[in-house]
Design a protein around this motif. Structure first.
Motif, PDB file in Angstrom:
ATOM      1  N   HIS A  53     -27.501  22.099   8.901  1.00  0.00           N
ATOM      2  CA  HIS A  53     -26.428  23.340   8.865  1.00  0.00           C
ATOM      3  C   HIS A  53     -25.095  22.869   8.054  1.00  0.00           C
ATOM      4  O   HIS A  53     -24.446  22.099   8.982  1.00  0.00           O
ATOM      5  N   HIS A  69     -22.206  23.693   4.739  1.00  0.00           N
ATOM      6  CA  HIS A  69     -21.883  24.768   3.531  1.00  0.00           C
ATOM      7  C   HIS A  69     -21.253  23.599   2.550  1.00  0.00           C
ATOM      8  O   HIS A  69     -20.164  23.165   2.743  1.00  0.00           O
ATOM      9  N   HIS A  93     -24.694  27.094  14.731  1.00  0.00           N
ATOM     10  CA  HIS A  93     -23.260  27.161  15.432  1.00  0.00           C
ATOM     11  C   HIS A  93     -23.185  27.908  16.569  1.00  0.00           C
ATOM     12  O   HIS A  93     -22.299  28.741  16.580  1.00  0.00           O
ATOM     13  N   ASP A 102     -20.726  22.838  11.485  1.00  0.00           N
ATOM     14  CA  ASP A 102     -20.985  23.971  10.734  1.00  0.00           C
ATOM     15  C   ASP A 102     -19.983  23.691   9.600  1.00  0.00           C
ATOM     16  O   ASP A 102     -19.207  24.824   9.186  1.00  0.00           O
ATOM     17  N   ASN A 129     -16.552  24.913   8.615  1.00  0.00           N
ATOM     18  CA  ASN A 129     -16.041  26.220   9.462  1.00  0.00           C
ATOM     19  C   ASN A 129     -15.347  25.464  10.770  1.00  0.00           C
ATOM     20  O   ASN A 129     -14.294  26.051  10.965  1.00  0.00           O
TER      21      ASN A 129
HETATM   22 ZN   LIG Z   1     -22.644  28.024   8.654  1.00  0.00          ZN
END
Ligand SMILES: [Zn+2]
Length: 570
Positions: free
Chosen positions: A61, A63, A272, A386, A389
């Motif tokens: 996971h 981004h 997350h 994440d 994040n």
């Molecule tokens: Zn995410």
């Protein structure tokens, strides 16, 4: 292609039951072979004595590509201007701190010894863009999950209770976008957001227009994914993310995983979990729900989680949870970007800073660690931040140090908010991961969770030759005491092999290669396929501003596509 013999290394290969044994590994033509089959005249010997040899890392996971990632770069332009590393020695220039550019992402993962990364959220309509960026990320293999929980056509099938139709539509959508699995983000929230709602909706909140609840959306997408026999289960960002008291939404969501599972298979991955692990009723009374989540997770054998571990410092947050980012913008009061993606989903982006002295940020920091340490099951708790994040993926070695060493955690606890620590279980947790646990949580288990354990996440004969070698001798280092040595060694791999080529040596990227983009092709009965295509074509002019034929991503648009065939149960 050259062949290699990795000689004398200390091998950790949990999928093959190897835990710290000295074993030679042979590689030829991009796969692992029996070392005795190598021709010595054509083989380069890599001396790995005193070093740890493991499969390439897999991040379930992160981004790394797509419209919101790119908008994050545009928003944080100063972040790129000030961090430029000019390209040299055949490598491209690297920029960006909180949202790195594509080259820095690929090189950064490779330096860490990671060779496969999942982009966790792509809006179907914009997945062409996601693929264009994935294509530009060097070295690693990649894949993308497709956002489906607020997609109007999916919701049409769900509200009609048409499970077969929904499964057929998911199969069509995954193939049309060349995606890998079903992503659910704050289920139904972006639908509600369109109607000016979507804040803090819970599992049983009635959604506008469709007469559906998030619970029904999760259950039916979960059931349809199981029916399709997708290699990766539904990947869920729970409702009420970022709200005090949300841990109970997470535990109730976890309990749904056994409702449609088959056998021992993981049927739901909750992502997350830190962001959805809060006790208390306001920010002032916030506490950690890590202990409760671990307790339920131990019982719910069909579910797994990743941590979303907080790293203190600056970040750029980005999520398809558009209403939550609107809330966060009102807390941070600096920059905010958002987008609605036609009849599909939405997103928001907000820069933020996690501070050690901050009460809320300290509670957040403890939750990911508590879940991992108290669940005590590295097969079902994955190390993530994440990215970007909760922190950059480059800090995974620090998370690993915290998991392996109580002392490392104590060092950090000296610097954080004391009042907040009292609301958490972490100060009393003695548990420590060992090297094998870490290799399970970052290699073997992610490969299984993605349904790729045939060729990824292990070092058996026939596996893909993606290998990391770290300059650390697990027999001589006590991670509990020498956690700084562990963190340093895992931050820069001594060697990384990608598809049998040396791409990192001495912690530096030495060759730029390009990995594959993995996508699924679920085979569904022809009559069902025709029904789905007819329905999608019929709805397209009502739901979309572009034409049906322009929506479909062709294989020729992807640099190195690799199909993962799927035998469905339909
Ligand atoms: Zn995410």
């Amino acid at each position: 292609m050259k062949s290699f013999l990795i000689k004398g290394g200390i091998v950790y290969d949990p999928l093959n039951g190897v835990e710290g044994e000295v074993i030679d590994i042979g590689l030829r033509n991009g796969v692992i072979v029996d070392p005795s089959s190598l021709d010595p005249r054509e083989t380069i010997v890599v001396d790995a004595r005193g070093m740890m040899v493991v499969p390439g890392g897999i991040d379930v996971h992160s981004h790394i590509a797509g419209p919101k990632v790119n908008t994050g770069r545009v928003m944080m332009v100063e972040d790129h201007y000030l961090t430029n590393i000019p390209g040299k020695m055949g490598l491209r220039s690297q920029t960006g701190r909180t949202v790195p550019n594509v080259y820095k992402i690929g090189y950064g993962y490779a330096r860490l010894g990671y060779t496969t990364v999942v982009e966790a959220a792509s809006p179907p309509l914009k997945t062409r863009h996601t693929h264009e960026e994935l294509d530009s990320i060097p070295i690693i293999d990649k894949m993308t999950l497709i956002l489906m929980d607020s997609n109007w056509i999916a919701l049409d099938y769900i509200s009609e209770g048409d499970l077969k139709g929904l499964a057929g539509y998911i199969a069509w959508l995954l193939h049309a976008t060349k995606g890998y699995g079903v992503k659910i983000v704050d289920p139904g929230a972006d639908l509600a957001w369109l109607y000016g709602k979507g804040y803090g909706i819970d599992l049983d909140t009635q959604l506008p227009e469709y007469n559906l609840t998030p619970r029904e959306i999760i259950l039916m997408l979960g059931e349809a994914s199981t029916l399709l026999n997708l290699p990766h289960p539904i990947h869920v960002h729970c409702n009420r993310l970022g709200y005090p008291g949300n841990y109970s939404t997470t535990t109730r969501t976890l309990e749904l995983s056994s409702k449609y599972s088959t056998g021992n298979k993981i049927s739901m991955h909750i992502t997350h979990v830190q962001f959805t692990g809060y006790k208390g009723s306001t920010w002032a009374t916030l506490g950690s729900g890590g202990e409760e989540i671990a307790r339920i997770l131990r019982r719910q054998r069909n579910a797994s989680v990743d941590l979303g571990q907080i790293i203190f410092g600056s970040v750029t947050t980005m999520t398809a949870d558009a209403p939550f980012e609107h809330v966060l913008f009102h807390i941070s009061r600096w920059k905010w970007a958002f987008a609605d993606v036609e009849a599909e989903t939405a997103s928001g982006i907000v820069p933020y800073r996690y501070r050690r002295r901050n009460y809320v940020n300290t509670v957040q920091w403890t939750i990911g660690l508590e879940v991992a340490l108290l669940t005590k099951d590295p097969w079902r708790t994955f190390i993530t931040t994440d990215h970007p994040n909760a922190g950059p993926f480059t800090k995974y070695p620090r998370v690993i140090a915290w998991l392996m060493s109580r002392r490392a955690r104590e060092e950090e606890m000296k610097k954080v908010n004391r009042r907040a620590l009292k609301k958490t279980a972490l100060p009393a947790v003695d548990e420590e991961f060992d090297f094998n646990d870490i290799i399970i949580a970052t290699r073997a288990a992610p490969a299984k969770l993605l349904g790729l354990e045939d060729f990824k996440g292990h070092l058996g004969i026939g596996a893909q030759a993606d290998i990391a070698i770290y300059n650390i001798d697990p027999g001589k280092v006590d991670p509990s005491r020498d956690w700084k040595i562990v963190e340093k060694a895992l931050s820069r791999a001594e060697y990384v092999f990608k598809d049998g080529r040396i791409v990192v040596r001495g912690g530096r990227v030495v060759e730029e290669t390009y990995g594959s983009t993995l996508y699924v092709k679920p085979e569904i009965p022809e009559d069902l396929s025709k029904t789905i295509v007819d329905k999608v074509r019929e709805m397209f002019p009502y739901y979309y501003s572009i034409q049906y034929s322009n929506f479909i991503v062709d294989l020729s648009e992807i640099r190195k596509p690799r199909e993962i065939p799927v035998k469905t149960l339909l």
